[in-house]
Design an enzyme around this catalytic site. Structure first.
Site, PDB file in Angstrom:
ATOM      1  N   CYS A  21     133.343  13.435  23.936  1.00  0.00           N
ATOM      2  CA  CYS A  21     132.941  13.694  22.583  1.00  0.00           C
ATOM      3  C   CYS A  21     133.809  15.125  22.094  1.00  0.00           C
ATOM      4  O   CYS A  21     133.821  16.029  22.919  1.00  0.00           O
ATOM      5  CB  CYS A  21     131.277  13.841  22.409  1.00  0.00           C
ATOM      6  SG  CYS A  21     131.026  14.344  20.594  1.00  0.00           S
ATOM      7  N   PRO A  22     134.276  14.903  20.926  1.00  0.00           N
ATOM      8  CA  PRO A  22     134.327  14.220  19.857  1.00  0.00           C
ATOM      9  C   PRO A  22     135.731  13.252  19.856  1.00  0.00           C
ATOM     10  O   PRO A  22     135.908  12.759  18.917  1.00  0.00           O
ATOM     11  CB  PRO A  22     134.600  15.191  18.744  1.00  0.00           C
ATOM     12  CG  PRO A  22     135.068  16.168  19.119  1.00  0.00           C
ATOM     13  CD  PRO A  22     134.937  16.276  20.872  1.00  0.00           C
TER      14      PRO A  22
END
Lengths: 189, 159
Positions: free
Chosen positions: A15-16
């Site tokens: 993530c992201p």
């Protein structure tokens, strides 16, 4: 495998990054086309789903195999045209009744193959709108055909094509899968 | 789609982990098509410092500040378990293993996604930082400019 027009590889990324990569790739995708996002980040399922809903794209579903997630999205600007010009229209309920009476009908699903895979009417034939011209000769022109898509817009175009090609009994199902309450079958787990 | 949404983040902290969280959220928000502003103030300014020393005429105190503060995002310490610099080394190792992006990479990604990086000029004066010491492509503004973005922001964070 589910057919996709574009595959985004976000495997191994944290993530992201899966969402950043998806967003970038979405720019290059054509309206109505399907994207497959491959990821290993467990949070990506919730992320992609929320992102698609907020940005107006259609989230189709996710498959998982050996720890690899494959998310399927269909590009949309959220406002498919509502005008429909095919004269013969059937409601979802009419189709449901016809099917439960075991009537001799063909249900033609003109959505993309990936949309079909994540949920369709049992017994329906998958024929994406883009491939309809090639497959017309395989269908019976005398048969009673119900054409279905998500909102009734693509099936309207398909119905017009079928009528123009000489099919006698073609009905556009409105609204289609977005409002379908009948039984659903999936081709993926 | 409806009108663009805005995310504004105040990065006050000069800790590696907190700055990382700020930049991850910022990059995520940019992927959501938000207009994103990160307002760097006080220790958060260190994330924008160039790694190399830039010769600038300064007073004694400002020079001391400049020496004592981390030069650039990669040199910042952790808010917890810093252990005199051991902590950051360890966490960078773990991040590599998990393929997480490092803070300098996240900052590059933020620029690529057109995130507005703003340095607070008032605190720059306090800490004795000159514009030439900060990364290129940074905007300079004060609290009013930040509020202009924040007042119609949908997400406002102070980190």
């Amino acid at each position: 495998m589910i057919q996709a027009d574009l595959i985004v590889d976000a495997k191994g990324l944290a993530c992201p990054m899966p969402i950043v990569k998806t967003k970038k790739a979405m720019k290059e995708l054509e309206q109505g086309s399907v994207m497959e996002v491959q990821a290993t980040d467990k949070g990506s399922t919730a992320d992609i789903k929320a992102w698609a809903e907020s940005s107006g794209h259609q989230y189709l579903g996710t498959t998982e195999k050996d720890g690899m997630l494959a998310h399927y999205l269909r590009k949309s600007d959220g406002q498919e045209k509502e005008e429909m010009s095919h004269p013969h229209v059937a409601s979802n309920e009419e189709l449901e009744t016809a099917l439960s009476n075991r009537a001799e009908v063909i249900v033609l699903d003109v959505r993309e193959a990936a949309e079909f895979a994540f949920g369709h009417i049992p017994g329906a034939q998958s024929l994406p709108l883009g491939e309809i011209d090639i497959a017309l000769s395989d269908l019976d022109k005398e048969a009673s055909i119900y054409v279905v898509c998500r909102s009734g817009s693509r099936s309207d175009m398909a119905s017009q094509k079928l009528s123009a090609a000489g099919f006698k009994d073609v009905k556009n199902v409105v609204p289609g899968m977005s409002g379908w309450n009948g039984p659903i079958e999936k081709s993926v787990q | 789609m409806s009108e663009t949404k805005k995310t504004t983040i105040v990065l006050f902290s000069g800790d590696y982990d907190k700055a990382m969280a700020a930049y991850i959220i910022a990059n995520g928000a940019a992927a959501y098509d938000h207009e994103v502003t990160i307002f760097h103030t006080f220790w958060g300014l260190n994330a924008l410092r160039k790694e190399d020393q830039v010769p600038v005429q300064k007073g004694f105190l400002e020079k001391m500040f400049g020496k004592m503060m981390p030069r650039g995002a990669d040199k910042m310490g952790l808010s917890k378990m810093n252990m005199a610099g051991m902590g950051p080394k360890m966490i960078k190792h773990v991040m590599k293993k998990h393929n997480a992006m490092t803070l300098p990479q996240l900052i590059d990604m933020a620029k690529e996604q057109d995130i507005k990086l703003v340095a607070c000029t008032m605190t720059m004066d306090l800490l004795g930082l000159d514009q030439t010491e900060l990364l290129d492509g940074v905007d300079y503004a004060g609290v009013a400019a930040y509020l202009a973005d924040a007042q119609d922001g949908n997400v406002n964070l102070f980190i």
